[in-house]
Design a protein around this motif. Structure first.
Motif, PDB file in Angstrom:
ATOM      1  N   ILE A 138       2.219   1.728  -3.509  1.00  0.00           N
ATOM      2  CA  ILE A 138       1.207   2.279  -4.415  1.00  0.00           C
ATOM      3  C   ILE A 138       1.022   3.770  -4.144  1.00  0.00           C
ATOM      4  CG2 ILE A 138      -1.255   2.236  -5.029  1.00  0.00           C
ATOM      5  CD1 ILE A 138      -1.134  -0.827  -4.439  1.00  0.00           C
ATOM      6  N   ALA A 139       0.894   4.137  -2.873  1.00  0.00           N
ATOM      7  CA  ALA A 139       0.712   5.545  -2.516  1.00  0.00           C
ATOM      8  C   ALA A 139       1.913   6.373  -2.968  1.00  0.00           C
ATOM      9  CB  ALA A 139       0.511   5.688  -1.011  1.00  0.00           C
ATOM     10  N   GLN A 140       3.111   5.858  -2.765  1.00  0.00           N
ATOM     11  CA  GLN A 140       4.318   6.585  -3.171  1.00  0.00           C
ATOM     12  C   GLN A 140       4.385   6.730  -4.695  1.00  0.00           C
ATOM     13  OE1 GLN A 140       6.290   8.235  -1.186  1.00  0.00           O
ATOM     14  NE2 GLN A 140       7.447   8.983  -2.913  1.00  0.00           N
ATOM     15  N   THR A 141       3.992   5.703  -5.414  1.00  0.00           N
ATOM     16  CA  THR A 141       3.982   5.764  -6.874  1.00  0.00           C
ATOM     17  C   THR A 141       3.006   6.823  -7.364  1.00  0.00           C
ATOM     18  OG1 THR A 141       4.610   3.436  -7.029  1.00  0.00           O
ATOM     19  CG2 THR A 141       3.578   4.414  -8.971  1.00  0.00           C
ATOM     20  N   ILE A 142       1.833   6.865  -6.771  1.00  0.00           N
ATOM     21  CA  ILE A 142       0.838   7.873  -7.156  1.00  0.00           C
ATOM     22  C   ILE A 142       1.336   9.267  -6.799  1.00  0.00           C
ATOM     23  CG2 ILE A 142      -1.496   8.743  -6.683  1.00  0.00           C
ATOM     24  CD1 ILE A 142      -2.308   5.742  -6.389  1.00  0.00           C
ATOM     25  N   ARG A 143       1.911   9.392  -5.606  1.00  0.00           N
ATOM     26  CA  ARG A 143       2.452  10.691  -5.185  1.00  0.00           C
ATOM     27  C   ARG A 143       3.499  11.180  -6.177  1.00  0.00           C
ATOM     28  NH1 ARG A 143       3.312   9.197  -0.518  1.00  0.00           N
ATOM     29  NH2 ARG A 143       1.430  10.007   0.413  1.00  0.00           N
ATOM     30  N   ASN A 162       0.837  -1.201   0.000  1.00  0.00           N
ATOM     31  CA  ASN A 162       0.000   0.000   0.000  1.00  0.00           C
ATOM     32  C   ASN A 162       0.868   1.245   0.000  1.00  0.00           C
ATOM     33  OD1 ASN A 162      -2.346  -1.503   0.010  1.00  0.00           O
ATOM     34  ND2 ASN A 162      -2.675  -1.287   2.193  1.00  0.00           N
ATOM     35  N   ASP A 163       1.947   1.216   0.783  1.00  0.00           N
ATOM     36  CA  ASP A 163       2.880   2.342   0.807  1.00  0.00           C
ATOM     37  C   ASP A 163       3.506   2.549  -0.560  1.00  0.00           C
ATOM     38  OD1 ASP A 163       2.351   2.691   3.507  1.00  0.00           O
ATOM     39  OD2 ASP A 163       4.157   1.643   4.171  1.00  0.00           O
TER      40      ASP A 163
END
Length: 78
Positions: free
Chosen positions: A7-12, A4-5
């Motif tokens: 994915i969130a970092q990739t989107i960020r 999840n981290d």
């Protein structure tokens, strides 16, 4: 959960790059753009993981099967 981290970092990272690429232009409808960019591949991958079983895919996504089918139609997946 570490994925999840990731994915969130990739989107960020992608969003930060998006704003850099705008080079001063005013963006619009960012929310809808991001959802469309994420939702279609999400549905495609989940359907692949369920061997096309829409009922199981809807369960994994936490969606009603009819909602999943509507989204699939909107992305020309059926």
């Amino acid at each position: 959960m570490q994925s999840n981290d990731h994915i969130a970092q990739t989107i960020r990272h992608a969003m930060e790059q998006y704003f850099r690429d705008l080079d001063g232009e005013t963006p619009s409808a960012i929310y809808d753009m991001v959802l469309a960019c994420v939702e279609k591949p999400l549905i495609e991958v989940v359907l692949s993981q369920t061997q096309g079983n829409q009922t199981r895919a809807a369960e994994l996504l936490g969606l009603n099967r009819n909602t999943l089918r509507k989204k699939m139609k909107s992305y020309d997946l059926i």
